[in-house]
Scaffold this motif. Structure first.
Motif, PDB file in Angstrom:
ATOM      1  N   ILE A 186       0.945  -1.230  -0.005  1.00 24.32           N
ATOM      2  CA  ILE A 186       0.136   0.047   0.029  1.00 24.32           C
ATOM      3  C   ILE A 186       0.841   1.363   0.259  1.00 24.32           C
ATOM      4  CG2 ILE A 186      -1.943   1.306   1.062  1.00 24.32           C
ATOM      5  CD1 ILE A 186      -2.313  -1.526   2.771  1.00 24.32           C
ATOM      6  N   CYS A 187       0.600   2.305  -0.823  1.00 29.04           N
ATOM      7  CA  CYS A 187       1.043   3.365  -0.893  1.00 29.04           C
ATOM      8  C   CYS A 187       0.174   4.656  -0.573  1.00 29.04           C
ATOM      9  CB  CYS A 187       1.830   3.869  -2.443  1.00 29.04           C
ATOM     10  SG  CYS A 187       2.319   5.352  -2.646  1.00 29.04           S
ATOM     11  N   VAL A 188       0.409   5.583   0.253  1.00 26.65           N
ATOM     12  CA  VAL A 188      -0.335   6.748   0.616  1.00 26.65           C
ATOM     13  C   VAL A 188       0.282   7.965   0.270  1.00 26.65           C
ATOM     14  CG1 VAL A 188      -1.623   5.365   2.289  1.00 26.65           C
ATOM     15  CG2 VAL A 188       0.396   6.724   2.815  1.00 26.65           C
ATOM     16  N   ARG A 201      -1.204  -2.644  -4.225  1.00 21.33           N
ATOM     17  CA  ARG A 201      -0.769  -3.857  -5.308  1.00 21.33           C
ATOM     18  C   ARG A 201      -0.859  -5.030  -4.580  1.00 21.33           C
ATOM     19  NH1 ARG A 201       5.538  -4.382  -6.573  1.00 21.33           N
ATOM     20  NH2 ARG A 201       5.604  -6.406  -7.496  1.00 21.33           N
ATOM     21  N   ARG A 202      -1.511  -6.143  -5.500  1.00 25.71           N
ATOM     22  CA  ARG A 202      -1.319  -7.462  -5.004  1.00 25.71           C
ATOM     23  C   ARG A 202      -1.418  -8.310  -6.344  1.00 25.71           C
ATOM     24  NH1 ARG A 202      -6.829  -6.012  -6.299  1.00 25.71           N
ATOM     25  NH2 ARG A 202      -8.295  -7.679  -6.560  1.00 25.71           N
ATOM     26  N   PRO A 203      -1.022  -9.724  -6.120  1.00 24.22           N
ATOM     27  CA  PRO A 203      -1.062 -10.731  -6.817  1.00 24.22           C
ATOM     28  C   PRO A 203      -2.521 -11.061  -7.249  1.00 24.22           C
ATOM     29  CG  PRO A 203      -0.330 -11.792  -4.673  1.00 24.22           C
ATOM     30  CD  PRO A 203      -0.355 -10.219  -4.656  1.00 24.22           C
ATOM     31  N   PHE A 204      -2.725 -11.417  -8.556  1.00 26.03           N
ATOM     32  CA  PHE A 204      -4.274 -11.718  -9.114  1.00 26.03           C
ATOM     33  C   PHE A 204      -3.948 -12.482 -10.487  1.00 26.03           C
ATOM     34  CE2 PHE A 204      -7.582 -11.194 -11.857  1.00 26.03           C
ATOM     35  CZ  PHE A 204      -8.788 -11.804 -11.066  1.00 26.03           C
ATOM     36  N   GLY A 205      -4.346 -13.532 -10.636  1.00 32.33           N
ATOM     37  CA  GLY A 205      -4.573 -14.150 -11.886  1.00 32.33           C
ATOM     38  C   GLY A 205      -3.313 -14.355 -12.689  1.00 32.33           C
ATOM     39  N   GLY A 206      -2.092 -14.631 -11.647  1.00 32.24           N
ATOM     40  CA  GLY A 206      -0.722 -14.763 -12.383  1.00 32.24           C
ATOM     41  C   GLY A 206      -0.184 -13.605 -12.743  1.00 32.24           C
ATOM     42  N   LEU A 207      -0.475 -12.426 -12.412  1.00 26.49           N
ATOM     43  CA  LEU A 207       0.145 -11.344 -12.824  1.00 26.49           C
ATOM     44  C   LEU A 207      -0.238 -10.297 -11.361  1.00 26.49           C
ATOM     45  CD1 LEU A 207      -2.672  -9.506 -13.474  1.00 26.49           C
ATOM     46  CD2 LEU A 207      -1.732 -10.047 -15.863  1.00 26.49           C
ATOM     47  N   GLU A 208       0.510  -9.112 -11.509  1.00 25.98           N
ATOM     48  CA  GLU A 208       0.174  -8.072 -10.529  1.00 25.98           C
ATOM     49  C   GLU A 208      -0.935  -7.236 -10.946  1.00 25.98           C
ATOM     50  OE1 GLU A 208       1.995  -7.802  -7.388  1.00 25.98           O
ATOM     51  OE2 GLU A 208       2.471  -9.777  -7.932  1.00 25.98           O
ATOM     52  N   VAL A 209      -1.996  -6.786 -10.053  1.00 21.47           N
ATOM     53  CA  VAL A 209      -2.897  -5.856 -10.210  1.00 21.47           C
ATOM     54  C   VAL A 209      -2.610  -4.600  -9.230  1.00 21.47           C
ATOM     55  CG1 VAL A 209      -5.428  -5.447  -9.640  1.00 21.47           C
ATOM     56  CG2 VAL A 209      -4.887  -7.498 -10.858  1.00 21.47           C
ATOM     57  N   ILE A 210      -2.594  -3.390  -9.882  1.00 19.61           N
ATOM     58  CA  ILE A 210      -2.507  -2.267  -8.853  1.00 19.61           C
ATOM     59  C   ILE A 210      -4.021  -1.701  -8.838  1.00 19.61           C
ATOM     60  CG2 ILE A 210      -1.561  -0.001  -8.907  1.00 19.61           C
ATOM     61  CD1 ILE A 210       0.636  -0.930 -10.499  1.00 19.61           C
ATOM     62  N   TRP A 227       4.436   4.932  -8.106  1.00 19.16           N
ATOM     63  CA  TRP A 227       5.171   4.473  -6.891  1.00 19.16           C
ATOM     64  C   TRP A 227       5.481   2.828  -6.893  1.00 19.16           C
ATOM     65  CZ3 TRP A 227       4.372   1.164  -2.540  1.00 19.16           C
ATOM     66  CH2 TRP A 227       5.314   1.655  -1.631  1.00 19.16           C
ATOM     67  N   HIS A 228       4.499   2.248  -7.503  1.00 18.43           N
ATOM     68  CA  HIS A 228       4.422   0.565  -7.596  1.00 18.43           C
ATOM     69  C   HIS A 228       5.446   0.285  -8.990  1.00 18.43           C
ATOM     70  CE1 HIS A 228       1.556  -0.335  -4.033  1.00 18.43           C
ATOM     71  NE2 HIS A 228       0.960   0.954  -4.915  1.00 18.43           N
ATOM     72  N   LEU A 229       5.086   0.894 -10.063  1.00 21.59           N
ATOM     73  CA  LEU A 229       5.428   0.541 -11.311  1.00 21.59           C
ATOM     74  C   LEU A 229       6.958   0.856 -11.342  1.00 21.59           C
ATOM     75  CD1 LEU A 229       2.508   1.952 -13.532  1.00 21.59           C
ATOM     76  CD2 LEU A 229       3.186  -0.346 -13.071  1.00 21.59           C
ATOM     77  N   LYS A 230       7.385   1.714 -10.763  1.00 20.84           N
ATOM     78  CA  LYS A 230       8.853   2.157 -11.021  1.00 20.84           C
ATOM     79  C   LYS A 230       9.601   0.841 -10.586  1.00 20.84           C
ATOM     80  CE  LYS A 230       9.420   4.345  -6.476  1.00 20.84           C
ATOM     81  NZ  LYS A 230       9.478   5.807  -5.990  1.00 20.84           N
ATOM     82  N   THR A 231       9.218  -0.267  -9.911  1.00 21.07           N
ATOM     83  CA  THR A 231      10.123  -1.277  -9.514  1.00 21.07           C
ATOM     84  C   THR A 231       9.769  -2.618 -10.075  1.00 21.07           C
ATOM     85  OG1 THR A 231       8.526  -1.830  -7.441  1.00 21.07           O
ATOM     86  CG2 THR A 231      10.341  -0.261  -7.031  1.00 21.07           C
ATOM     87  N   MET A 232       8.759  -2.323 -11.100  1.00 18.89           N
ATOM     88  CA  MET A 232       8.336  -3.497 -11.764  1.00 18.89           C
ATOM     89  C   MET A 232       8.528  -3.322 -13.300  1.00 18.89           C
ATOM     90  SD  MET A 232       4.221  -3.235  -9.743  1.00 18.89           S
ATOM     91  CE  MET A 232       3.914  -4.895 -10.606  1.00 18.89           C
ATOM     92  N   LYS A 233       9.616  -3.132 -13.820  1.00 21.45           N
ATOM     93  CA  LYS A 233       9.932  -3.283 -15.204  1.00 21.45           C
ATOM     94  C   LYS A 233      10.127  -4.748 -15.553  1.00 21.45           C
ATOM     95  CE  LYS A 233      13.103  -1.269 -18.616  1.00 21.45           C
ATOM     96  NZ  LYS A 233      14.147  -0.491 -18.891  1.00 21.45           N
ATOM     97  N   LEU A 285      -9.835   0.375 -10.205  1.00 24.86           N
ATOM     98  CA  LEU A 285     -10.636  -0.442  -9.556  1.00 24.86           C
ATOM     99  C   LEU A 285      -9.999  -1.490  -8.868  1.00 24.86           C
ATOM    100  CD1 LEU A 285     -12.325   0.632 -11.779  1.00 24.86           C
ATOM    101  CD2 LEU A 285     -13.641  -1.382 -11.741  1.00 24.86           C
ATOM    102  N   ALA A 286     -10.596  -1.928  -7.735  1.00 24.45           N
ATOM    103  CA  ALA A 286      -9.922  -2.991  -6.781  1.00 24.45           C
ATOM    104  C   ALA A 286     -10.074  -4.302  -7.509  1.00 24.45           C
ATOM    105  CB  ALA A 286     -10.665  -3.206  -5.504  1.00 24.45           C
ATOM    106  N   GLY A 287     -11.285  -4.484  -8.444  1.00 29.69           N
ATOM    107  CA  GLY A 287     -11.375  -5.819  -9.324  1.00 29.69           C
ATOM    108  C   GLY A 287     -12.852  -5.614 -10.026  1.00 29.69           C
ATOM    109  N   HIS A 288     -12.842  -6.518 -10.916  1.00 29.99           N
ATOM    110  CA  HIS A 288     -14.348  -6.242 -11.403  1.00 29.99           C
ATOM    111  C   HIS A 288     -15.379  -6.630 -10.536  1.00 29.99           C
ATOM    112  CE1 HIS A 288     -13.015  -6.311 -16.009  1.00 29.99           C
ATOM    113  NE2 HIS A 288     -12.760  -5.136 -15.472  1.00 29.99           N
ATOM    114  N   ALA A 289     -15.120  -7.719  -9.624  1.00 28.22           N
ATOM    115  CA  ALA A 289     -15.952  -7.925  -8.715  1.00 28.22           C
ATOM    116  C   ALA A 289     -16.286  -7.054  -7.546  1.00 28.22           C
ATOM    117  CB  ALA A 289     -15.853  -9.374  -8.395  1.00 28.22           C
ATOM    118  N   LEU A 290     -15.234  -6.497  -7.220  1.00 23.28           N
ATOM    119  CA  LEU A 290     -15.230  -5.664  -5.777  1.00 23.28           C
ATOM    120  C   LEU A 290     -15.345  -4.011  -6.254  1.00 23.28           C
ATOM    121  CD1 LEU A 290     -12.183  -7.287  -4.165  1.00 23.28           C
ATOM    122  CD2 LEU A 290     -14.672  -7.452  -3.672  1.00 23.28           C
TER     123      LEU A 290
END
Length: 291
Positions: A186-188, A201-210, A227-233, A285-290
């Motif tokens: 979590i970034c604030v 940012r969390r793992p979901f479906g074999g990849l990372e979801v932000i 903040w998340h993406l800069k470490t995810m190249k 979004l947190a996810g399509h269901a959430l």
């Protein structure tokens, strides 16, 4: 509508989703090309309720879930049917079960194009398009300094984001966010000591979801994503957003996350999306269901 539905020569009945082997749920979603892993199903069963359509020997032909976000609002998701059962009305039957069991009058969901006519016929109204941006993260553009301080938020301090999120999402969904936080980074963003935006940012479906990303403007949302993406190249990442154009959407494309699919946000009861020029907004979004 009845508690069972006949599909050609056999009958389907509704069963609590928590009583079904998670690998059967995984097989159901994989059969329609959805990315949910068994771990993703387990997480969703912890935060929501649902039913499955099963036959007399326990085969699963469909699912539907709802997630109580507040006392008078819930989101619906994971409405899945096999091709065989869909043609016989199983999707409509599952939704009838959900609408009967979910004891709130205000609902929202994100519909696939195939399911959109069904939800319209059930009284849901079109609100917005969701763009699923996904791909391998390329170079993240250099940004100027954030208007405030960015930093990691420990799970123990999750209460600090609740006011900001409630303004952006429309209701206080603390139980859902608390569960998401258990597996998220979590970034604030703070200004004058107050949280004015955050991202998970969390793992979901074999990849990372932000997501969620909640912020008051595109610039803040970009900083929270970066903040998340800069470490995810080189990592496979997904961000679901209702931003079709503008700085935030353009930033995602620059990072290698282009729209690959769309769904449609719909609501029943009161309107779900109520954007204000000055208040926080759900940029991802947190996810399509959430949602």
């Amino acid at each position: 509508m009845g508690k069972s539905v006949r599909i050609k020569s056999f009958e389907l009945v509704a069963q609590d989703i928590s009583d079904v082997d998670v690998h059967l749920l995984h097989a159901l979603s994989a059969g329609v090309g959805w990315p949910h892993r068994p771990a993703d199903w387990e997480f969703l069963r912890q935060v929501g309720e649902g039913i499955v359509a099963v036959d007399e020997i326990g085969r699963v032909f469909g699912s539907a879930m709802w997630f109580q976000q507040s006392e008078d609002f819930a989101t619906i998701g994971l409405v899945i049917t096999t091709t065989r059962s869909q043609a016989q009305g199983a999707g409509r039957w599952l939704m009838a079960q959900v609408l009967e069991r979910c004891k709130v009058s205000n609902l929202a969901l994100n519909a696939t194009k195939a399911a959109y006519p069904l939800y319209l016929s059930l009284g849901f109204e079109h609100e917005a398009t969701v763009f699923l941006n996904a791909g391998k993260v390329s170079a993240v553009p250099e940004l100027g300094p954030a208007q405030g301080s960015l930093g990691n938020l420990p799970v123990s301090q999750i209460d600090e984001i609740m006011d900001c999120d409630s303004q952006g999402f429309g209701v206080n969904r603390a139980p859902v966010l608390e569960k998401l936080a258990e597996t998220s980074s979590i970034c604030v963003l703070r200004r004058d000591g107050k949280v004015v935006g955050y991202s998970m940012r969390r793992p979901f479906g074999g990849l990372e979801v932000i997501g969620p990303i909640v912020a008051s403007n595109d610039e803040d949302a970009i900083q929270l994503a970066a903040w998340h993406l800069k470490t995810m190249k080189g990592c496979q990442v997904r961000i679901d957003t209702r931003e079709e154009s503008g700085p935030f959407a353009e930033f995602l494309t620059q990072c290698g996350l282009a729209p690959v699919e769309t769904t449609i946000t719909m609501s029943k009861g009161r309107r779900f999306l109520n954007r204000s020029a000055t208040a926080p907004w759900v940029f991802a979004l947190a996810g399509h269901a959430l949602s």
